[in-house]
Every structure is written in C-alpha cells, then in structure tokens.
Design a protein around this motif. Structure first.
Motif: not given
Length: 398
Positions: A1-3, A238-241, A170-172
């Motif tokens: 999920m990129g934002i 999501d939540g990477n930042g 981890w994302r897939d």
C-alpha cells in the motif's frame, strides 16, 4: 500500500503485470535498491561533521536542562514529546487521532497523573504500544517477530481503511508491485517503486542484522540510514512510514543513551513534510551516495531538539503556575480545565467550553469561573466576541 501523503490523493497503488525492472535500461537503474552494490551506503563524513556536531550539541543542551529538574518534570516533558510523536506520526499518513486519548494512553503507561483519563481507543493504543516499545526497549534486539508485532498493533482489525491487508506479514505483491503514487486515478504519478516481494525475506534479514550489529556508523548517521533503508524496502502493505519513524526513534534513543524521549522526530517531519518527501524521492531515485539525505536529516533533527526547548519552557511554566496558586482552593473541574488551558487550548475559554471540558452544567461552569476570577487566577479576556472569554491572569509571566 503506497501513499504519498503530501498530495492526499490515493492510498493504494499496485501496478499489476508490470515487471519491476520495466524502467531499467542497459547499465542504468531507476531506484537505489536496483544498484549493483545495494545497500552499500556512501556518504561524505567530513561534510556531515558540522551538522552532526550541531545536532549533538542541541541534544546535550536539552538533556542538560532536564538533568536539573526533578523526575516528575522529566516525566511530564516525556509525556508531551511522546504525545506529539504519536499524534504526528499518524497525521503524516492522513490519520487524525484523538489527542486526549493519546495523552491518556501514554500517561497510563508512564504512571503520570493527568487528573482523569480519556476513554481507551484500540487504534490509539496500538500506535502508543509501538512507540513505547521502540523507545522504552531500544536496547532489545530487533527481530522479524517484533516488527510483525508493531504492524499488528497498528492494524488491530486487519484493515487499513476499507481495505483488508496482510497483517504481521511481509507484503506479497499479489496485486502487482508496491508503488508510492499521487494524483487522480488514471493520471497517477509514481514517486517510488519498492523492491519485489520475493526479495523481502532476504532484504529484511540483512536489514535487521545491521540494526542489531555494532556497526561503524556514528549513531546519528545510523538513525538516518535506518529510516531511509526501511522506508525504501517498504516491506508491509501499509504502515511503512510509521514503522520507519519508530525505527528512527529507536536508534535515536540508543544514540541518546536514554529510553525517555524529550523531542519528537515525527512532529518535525510533519512540520516539514513537503521538504521531507522531496528529499526522500530524490534520494530513492538517485545513487547510494546519500550525503544530501543525511545532511537534511541531521538538520531536521536539530530543529526537532530546538523545538523541544520550547516544550520544556511550557512544562516549567506550568510547574511555576501550580506553585504560585498552590494555596488557592480548587475543585477537580477547575484543575482539569486549567491544565487544558496551560497545555494550549485550541480555542477561547468560554463558559460553554468550560462546561464541555469539565462535563458539567452551564451554571456550574460559571460558578467555577467566578471563583477563579475572585482568586485572581483568571481574568476576562480583552479580545472581543459575542461571548465572554477568559484567560490566565498573567500568572505565568510573574
């Protein structure tokens, strides 16, 4: 999920069926993770000496001031900084948490008496849990399981907004490469594309080993690199930042030699968010020579510490206020509202505002206010308006 929150445009962006090297040409690469020598960071330590020294001096001055005050004031200053951090790390992502709920959640964990606690919010509790674990247990080795715990705390329902996401995993890339984008659908601009999911287990193992190792980088440089490295890998849906900023806080706590936080990196990033996203995008589309990013991070860190000096001034002023009015009789409602006023009420203090904060009737609010007017604690504000407002009677300045 990129934002890319500076644009407040789209929350999710996957580019299905587009190979991750689709922009590469012979002998060239688009993103730093595609470099042949990734992740061998390079930087000019001589150029960074002065900004690093300036940030360290600012930290030293702040910690020196805090050494001269009692534990209660240090806890109050830490409560203010952590509340700022939790509120702002979410606001950067476009999420607005309830300030009273955040403050109550942190106060409960720190054992600070704030005169009444707000209701528990499960989402708030998760963000607070992550931040306090990152800083309060900064010396505990980082692990994949610890990251998964942070991620699960951020998304207790398994959803980000209306979208179900992989939580504690981890994302897939099932829907295509992870991209950070902005702009309306059909005209999105891609700011960054993360490494493909099949690389994440190896990449995150290498990153975690580096986090836990006694490496050669100066501590403040390591904090800046840790933030950049994690947000470049973008390992979660999501939540990477938020997790990247928590990693920065963990490494800064190690650098400070103290698990207590007295300044907020997230609050400063929020103040400078456009510059932050600009430098981040330039860095991620450039080479592994990251001196510019490190210099910016160090200067931003110094400003965060300088801002904390103002916060400490307010904490000390609050202490002086309560010392000055210690002999005046007050009920719990009056103490609660005065503390809100001292913490920086976001609007004028009227009798109706008093009634809302104290959860009392209008008549009780007026009676509370008139008592404080008689004691000289409050005075009527000279500012005009349709309703009478009140302010502190110059107590802080005397």
């Amino acid at each position: 999920m990129g934002i890319f929150p500076a644009f407040h445009a789209v929350k999710i962006a996957y580019a299905a069926n587009i190979p991750h090297n689709h922009r590469m040409k012979r002998g060239e690469y688009t993103y730093i993770w595609q470099a042949d020598d990734w992740p061998n960071w390079r930087y000019d330590l001589a150029r960074l000496a002065e900004p690093m020294a300036a940030a360290s001096r600012a930290q030293g001055v702040l910690l020196g001031r805090l050494a001269d005050v009692g534990m209660a004031l240090r806890n109050e200053a830490s409560l203010v900084a952590l509340t700022e951090d939790v509120i702002n790390t979410s606001e950067i992502e476009g999420e607005h948490l309830n300030v009273a709920s955040v403050r109550s959640s942190i106060a409960r964990r720190l054992g600070v008496d704030i005169g009444g606690l707000a209701p528990v919010d499960r989402h708030v509790e998760g963000v607070v849990d992550m931040e306090l674990d990152a800083t309060g247990h900064c010396r505990v080795p980082v692990s994949k399981e610890r990251f998964f715990g942070w991620h699960a705390a951020l998304f207790p329902t398994g959803y980000a907004g209306l979208s179900r996401i992989n939580v504690a995993a981890w994302r897939d890339d099932a829907r295509g490469p992870m991209q950070v984008v902005s702009g309306p659908i059909g005209r999105q601009r891609v700011h960054f594309e993360a490494p493909p999911a099949e690389r994440l287990e190896f990449e995150m193992t290498r990153f975690i080993d580096w986090l836990n190792a006694d490496t050669s980088e100066p501590p403040l440089i390591k904090a800046a690199l840790g933030h950049l490295w994690f947000v470049t890998l973008h390992p979660f849906d999501d939540g990477n930042g938020r997790i990247a900023r928590a990693i920065g806080d963990l490494l800064l706590a190690r650098a400070d030699g103290s698990p207590q936080r007295f300044y907020s990196l997230s609050a400063q990033i929020q103040r400078e968010r456009k510059a932050y996203y600009d430098i981040l995008e330039r860095t991620q589309k450039s080479s592994l020579e990251v001196t510019e990013w490190l210099a910016w991070f160090l200067a931003m860190l110094q400003r965060a510490v300088d801002q904390a000096q103002h916060t400490l001034d307010k904490v000390l002023a609050k202490m002086r206020f309560w010392q000055r009015v210690a002999g005046k009789p007050m009920n719990e409602r009056q103490v609660k509202v005065l503390n809100r006023l001292l913490d920086g009420l976001d609007s004028k203090l009227t009798s109706s505002k008093w009634a809302a904060i104290a959860k009392c009737s209008a008549d009780t609010a007026l009676r509370d206010i008139h008592e404080l007017l008689e004691h000289g604690v409050l005075r009527k504000s000279a500012a005009g308006g349709r309703s009478t407002s009140y302010e502190l009677n110059d107590v802080l300045e005397r």
